[in-house]
Design an enzyme around this catalytic site. Sequence first.
Site, PDB file in Angstrom:
ATOM      1  N   ASN A  33       0.905  -1.191   0.039  1.00 56.04           N
ATOM      2  CA  ASN A  33       0.050   0.052   0.062  1.00 56.04           C
ATOM      3  C   ASN A  33       1.047   1.155  -0.068  1.00 56.04           C
ATOM      4  OD1 ASN A  33       1.139   0.069   2.586  1.00 56.04           O
ATOM      5  ND2 ASN A  33      -1.064   0.537   3.521  1.00 56.04           N
ATOM      6  N   ASN A 100      -6.739 -11.803   6.806  1.00 58.19           N
ATOM      7  CA  ASN A 100      -7.170 -11.757   5.511  1.00 58.19           C
ATOM      8  C   ASN A 100      -5.953 -12.332   4.595  1.00 58.19           C
ATOM      9  OD1 ASN A 100      -9.523 -10.041   5.404  1.00 58.19           O
ATOM     10  ND2 ASN A 100      -7.960  -8.193   5.328  1.00 58.19           N
ATOM     11  N   TYR A 146       2.815  -2.572  17.817  1.00 58.38           N
ATOM     12  CA  TYR A 146       3.526  -3.435  16.994  1.00 58.38           C
ATOM     13  C   TYR A 146       3.928  -4.670  17.668  1.00 58.38           C
ATOM     14  CZ  TYR A 146       7.821  -4.797  14.026  1.00 58.38           C
ATOM     15  OH  TYR A 146       8.723  -5.227  13.141  1.00 58.38           O
ATOM     16  N   TYR A 160      -4.473 -21.192  12.708  1.00 56.99           N
ATOM     17  CA  TYR A 160      -4.882 -21.748  11.412  1.00 56.99           C
ATOM     18  C   TYR A 160      -4.024 -22.950  11.169  1.00 56.99           C
ATOM     19  CZ  TYR A 160      -7.302 -17.919   9.457  1.00 56.99           C
ATOM     20  OH  TYR A 160      -8.761 -17.152   9.326  1.00 56.99           O
TER      21      TYR A 160
HETATM   22  P1  NAD Z   1       9.154  -1.432   5.708  1.00 58.35           P
HETATM   23  O1  NAD Z   1       8.507  -0.534   6.376  1.00 58.35           O
HETATM   24  O2  NAD Z   1      10.518  -0.910   4.831  1.00 58.35           O
HETATM   25  O3  NAD Z   1       8.325  -2.345   4.797  1.00 58.35           O
HETATM   26  C1  NAD Z   1       6.984  -2.691   4.989  1.00 58.35           C
HETATM   27  C2  NAD Z   1       6.313  -2.671   3.727  1.00 58.35           C
HETATM   28  O4  NAD Z   1       5.032  -2.956   3.922  1.00 58.35           O
HETATM   29  C3  NAD Z   1       6.221  -1.315   3.073  1.00 58.35           C
HETATM   30  O5  NAD Z   1       6.588  -1.500   1.723  1.00 58.35           O
HETATM   31  C4  NAD Z   1       4.866  -0.734   3.594  1.00 58.35           C
HETATM   32  O6  NAD Z   1       4.340   0.209   2.421  1.00 58.35           O
HETATM   33  C5  NAD Z   1       4.045  -2.089   3.554  1.00 58.35           C
HETATM   34  N1  NAD Z   1       2.756  -1.993   4.249  1.00 58.35           N
HETATM   35  C6  NAD Z   1       2.753  -1.598   5.489  1.00 58.35           C
HETATM   36  N2  NAD Z   1       1.334  -1.687   5.772  1.00 58.35           N
HETATM   37  C7  NAD Z   1       0.761  -2.284   4.904  1.00 58.35           C
HETATM   38  C8  NAD Z   1      -0.502  -2.672   4.582  1.00 58.35           C
HETATM   39  N3  NAD Z   1      -1.579  -2.479   5.522  1.00 58.35           N
HETATM   40  N4  NAD Z   1      -0.879  -3.310   3.536  1.00 58.35           N
HETATM   41  C9  NAD Z   1      -0.192  -3.471   2.404  1.00 58.35           C
HETATM   42  N5  NAD Z   1       1.229  -3.145   2.638  1.00 58.35           N
HETATM   43  C10 NAD Z   1       1.683  -2.482   3.632  1.00 58.35           C
HETATM   44  O7  NAD Z   1       9.841  -2.403   6.969  1.00 58.35           O
HETATM   45  P2  NAD Z   1      11.076  -3.618   6.521  1.00 58.35           P
HETATM   46  O8  NAD Z   1      12.045  -3.268   7.579  1.00 58.35           O
HETATM   47  O9  NAD Z   1      11.077  -4.002   5.176  1.00 58.35           O
HETATM   48  O10 NAD Z   1      10.189  -4.744   7.477  1.00 58.35           O
HETATM   49  C11 NAD Z   1       9.429  -5.794   6.812  1.00 58.35           C
HETATM   50  C12 NAD Z   1       8.854  -6.658   7.672  1.00 58.35           C
HETATM   51  O11 NAD Z   1       9.648  -7.458   8.339  1.00 58.35           O
HETATM   52  C13 NAD Z   1       7.735  -5.931   8.602  1.00 58.35           C
HETATM   53  O12 NAD Z   1       6.713  -7.065   8.679  1.00 58.35           O
HETATM   54  C14 NAD Z   1       8.445  -5.854   9.862  1.00 58.35           C
HETATM   55  O13 NAD Z   1       7.617  -5.983  11.149  1.00 58.35           O
HETATM   56  C15 NAD Z   1       9.483  -7.217   9.841  1.00 58.35           C
HETATM   57  N6  NAD Z   1      10.641  -6.939  10.822  1.00 58.35           N
HETATM   58  C16 NAD Z   1      11.725  -6.193  10.170  1.00 58.35           C
HETATM   59  C17 NAD Z   1      12.480  -6.133  10.892  1.00 58.35           C
HETATM   60  C18 NAD Z   1      13.890  -4.946  10.353  1.00 58.35           C
HETATM   61  O14 NAD Z   1      14.982  -4.906  11.182  1.00 58.35           O
HETATM   62  N7  NAD Z   1      13.908  -4.514   9.309  1.00 58.35           N
HETATM   63  C19 NAD Z   1      12.984  -6.460  12.363  1.00 58.35           C
HETATM   64  C20 NAD Z   1      11.966  -7.501  12.596  1.00 58.35           C
HETATM   65  C21 NAD Z   1      10.880  -7.531  11.820  1.00 58.35           C
END
Ligand code: NAD
Length: 311
Positions: A33, A100, A146, A160
């Site tokens: 999104n 979803n 979060y 699930y």
């Molecule tokens: P990021 O914010 O760069 O990426 C998240 C992506 O999800 C973005 O492109 C955003 O636009 C999209 N998004 C957010 N809400 C959405 C929604 N409701 N519908 C559709 N798209 C949506 O963050 P990231 O660092 O790339 O993290 C990716 C995943 O990994 C996340 O779920 C995060 O919780 C998890 N994570 C990341 C880290 C880290 O250190 N980078 C650590 C632990 C967990």
Amino acid sequence: MKTILVTGGAGFIGSHLCAKLLEQGHKVICLDNFFTGSKKNIESLLMQKNFKLVEHDIIEPYFTEERIDQIYNLACPASPAHYQFNAIRTIKANTIGVVNILGLAKLHQARILQASTSEIYGDPTEHPQKESYWGNVNTIGPRACYDEGKRVAETLFFDYHRKHSLEIRVARIFNTYGEKMAENDGRVVSNFITQALSNNDITIYGDGAQTRSFCYVSDLVNGLVKLMNQPDFIGPVNLGNPIELTIKRIAEKIITLTGSKAKLIYKPLPQDDPKQRRPDIALAKEKLNWQPEVKLEDGLKKTIEYFRKII
Ligand code: NAD
Ligand code: UDP
């Protein structure tokens, strides 16, 4: 060749993951999104015939005629500044959105991997953190949207799995850094590098004695793909780099590597900021034969070069 859906595919980790899956010859549907992700991150993928971009929010149900084999669920803002910007939407993404996407996986009988997080351990009283640790999270604090969101997402995945025999995988990702982090992301590595490169003050929150363990993005993505394709191991499993350092130390390293004249300044520590964090990765080593390969200095150098180009 599989058809693989990556939610959050235009984000930092998601864009690297999409690129890797395309390289492996799969068809990739990137659903995003664009809340924190950007088209720039996937610009080079857009012209590939096996890549499809769908602009969609996972809080709304998503249906497709195309048969999906695997789903990586990454859709959720990851930086504290961004996930707290609209805390209720963050909770919705991790509850309604996760339901979803699990429903979609059930319909397609697809295997689905959840990008969970070290934040489910909260401010840990056990150190380093093993998967058996249940965590220490403040349910009503500013990080809860979060942390608790990701905890309930894990619960939904396992329910699930038990109720519908869905093939799930759960990765608990620890702090990851690298190219394509957003410049305004607010997380520590991108903040310190952009501040150092522009010779602005480096903002240390608290006294900088709190610790984190930083994993380079290519290592993390390799771990996610290994977990997804492991036939008989569902996790949860920690994926991260066990080399732990203080926030002050990471600031000093970045100053040295950039040759910056920036000075350290100290700002208040945000509420509930975890004091220590280091993954125990014995399970990942045993079950996935995975461990990080990229040294912190090498990963930081690549990340610094990336920011030098875009600033
Ligand atoms: P990021 O914010 O760069 O990426 C998240 C992506 O999800 C973005 O492109 C955003 O636009 C999209 N998004 C957010 N809400 C959405 C929604 N409701 N519908 C559709 N798209 C949506 O963050 P990231 O660092 O790339 O993290 C990716 C995943 O990994 C996340 O779920 C995060 O919780 C998890 N994570 C990341 C880290 C880290 O250190 N980078 C650590 C632990 C967990
Ligand atoms: N941090 C900091 N200065 C910054 C950004 C973050 O000192 O400009 C600290 C933050 O308080 C935390 C650590 O760095 O202790 C990691 O923060 P980040 O937001 O990257 O991730 P998380 O807290 O979710 O691990």
